[in-house]
Design an enzyme around this catalytic site. Structure first.
Site, mmCIF file in Angstrom:
data_model
loop_
_atom_site.group_PDB
_atom_site.id
_atom_site.type_symbol
_atom_site.label_atom_id
_atom_site.label_comp_id
_atom_site.label_asym_id
_atom_site.label_seq_id
_atom_site.Cartn_x
_atom_site.Cartn_y
_atom_site.Cartn_z
ATOM 1 N N GLN A 75 0.938 -1.002 -0.234
ATOM 2 C CA GLN A 75 -0.138 0.173 -0.061
ATOM 3 C C GLN A 75 0.713 1.351 -0.080
ATOM 4 O O GLN A 75 1.792 1.438 0.638
ATOM 5 C CB GLN A 75 -1.011 -0.005 1.450
ATOM 6 C CG GLN A 75 -1.808 1.009 1.235
ATOM 7 C CD GLN A 75 -2.829 1.480 2.311
ATOM 8 O OE1 GLN A 75 -2.134 1.824 3.364
ATOM 9 N NE2 GLN A 75 -4.129 1.313 2.335
ATOM 10 N N CYS A 106 -6.602 6.955 5.522
ATOM 11 C CA CYS A 106 -5.989 7.166 6.533
ATOM 12 C C CYS A 106 -6.632 8.624 6.962
ATOM 13 O O CYS A 106 -6.381 9.641 6.537
ATOM 14 C CB CYS A 106 -4.627 7.314 6.482
ATOM 15 S SG CYS A 106 -3.693 7.425 8.025
ATOM 16 N N ASP A 209 -14.351 -4.052 12.317
ATOM 17 C CA ASP A 209 -14.920 -4.612 13.517
ATOM 18 C C ASP A 209 -15.228 -6.149 13.289
ATOM 19 O O ASP A 209 -16.098 -6.727 13.649
ATOM 20 C CB ASP A 209 -16.315 -4.140 13.657
ATOM 21 C CG ASP A 209 -16.005 -2.260 14.361
ATOM 22 O OD1 ASP A 209 -15.040 -2.214 14.575
ATOM 23 O OD2 ASP A 209 -17.225 -1.705 14.488
#
Ligand code: FMN
Length: 320
Positions: A75, A106, A209
């Site tokens: 990345q 980000c 999550d």
């Protein structure tokens, strides 16, 4: 063949380790691969396109990986299309990764600030599309993907942002189900990712999550996505990628993997690096992960003070 095409043809969902700065480095990714086999894709921690273009030795070293880690996606982050395209070309020529991912999610000020990279690109969709086009124009024979969030402040921004990325030529998109403004607060919204999946033709990977095998199934069901990406759920828990091994999980297995990881970390970062290994120990020995271990509080506090491999070995010896 593109790892994504391969996966999609196999009709199995893509499972990916999320890129995490200072965490998904060579030693950790290798431990994940050794522990859980080859049924998942590794996304390595983000690397600065600018630093790559300047041939910064430390950054290039961050992008290096062992063959055993494949498939590996590297990345990159940056705010300038030309520099990102150059960086993509350099890391492709040097390391032959299985994919290159562009960070458009980000939220950290160091990335969103002057560099205007990461999540800032969601505020300027045209620029984001120009970046994808510039990297695609390099004609690298690997997928060029984007990792992003639901939006800067409104979770529905992704519904127009993701199609622009697709039109610009992105080969896939991973979506963290939160906005930049949310940071890590609240719950990841998997339902919106499901709407994006219906709009796009390119593969969509859902993120946010996912902490267990059950979560993987549940997230795939809700989103209908082509795969899932696991971040914090994999820290201190490489077994999450392998349901078979999870059943045999024991303190002995935990100690074995921690030691292997520590040895790789030491080899990679040098003799003084056990201090920076403490962050991994905190995840391996998190309360909910080692519920049945007696004296866990004392053990954890001792682990957070280690300076040498010998100290770590002594503590692990006691728990085995
Ligand atoms: C310590 C840490 C470092 C991260 N670094 C990156 C990064 O380098 N690139 C990126 O796209 N996302 C990064 N993220 C975001 C994760 O890839 C992921 O999107 C996020 O943690 C939500 O997924 P999770 O709930 O599975 O952790 C980072 C997250 C954490 C916790």
């Amino acid at each position: 063949m593109y790892f994504m095409t391969m996966w999609i043809k196999s009709k199995k969902p893509i499972i990916a380790l999320a890129p995490m700065a200072n965490m998904t480095d060579g030693p950790f990714c290798r431990v994940c691969r050794e522990t859980a086999g080859d049924n998942f894709v590794i996304f390595r921690e983000m690397a600065s396109a600018e630093a790559i273009v300047r041939h910064n030795e430390k950054t290039l070293q961050m992008c290096n990986f062992a063959e055993i880690e494949r498939p590996v996606v590297l990345q990159i982050f940056g705010g300038e299309a030309g520099r990102l395209a150059m960086a993509a070309r350099i890391i492709y020529d040097k390391f032959s990764p299985d994919g290159i991912d562009i960070n458009m999610g980000c939220p950290v000020p160091k990335i969103t600030g002057k560099t205007a990279a990461g999540a800032t690109l969601m505020k300027d969709p045209e620029k984001a599309a120009v970046i994808v086009r510039a990297i695609k124009a390099e004609n690298l024979p690997i997928p060029i993907t984007v990792k992003t969030r639901l939006g800067w402040s409104d979770p529905r921004e992704i519904l127009s942002f993701a199609p622009l990325l697709e039109q610009a030529g992105a080969d896939g998109v991973s979506i963290h189900g939160r906005t930049k403004m949310q940071g890590y607060a609240g719950k990841a919204d998997w339902k919106i990712i499901g709407i994006v999946k219906k709009i796009l033709k390119i593969p969509v990977i859902a993120n946010g999550d996912i902490g267990s095998r059950e979560d993987i199934e549940h997230c795939l069901q809700i989103t209908g996505a082509d795969g899932v990406m696991i971040g914090r759920g994999a820290l201190g828990n490489p077994w999450i990628f392998s349901s078979a091994r999870l059943k045999h999980f024991s303190l002995d297995e935990l100690a074995r993997v921690v030691l292997r990881h520590a040895h790789l970390h030491l080899e990679h970062y040098g003799p003084k690096s056990m201090v920076t290994f403490r962050k991994h120990l905190a995840w391996y020995f998190r309360g909910d992960r080692v519920k049945n271990m007696s004296g866990i509080k004392k053990t954890r506090s001792a682990l957070m003070q280690i300076n040498t491999m010998e100290e770590l070995e002594n503590i692990l010896q006691k728990i085995r």
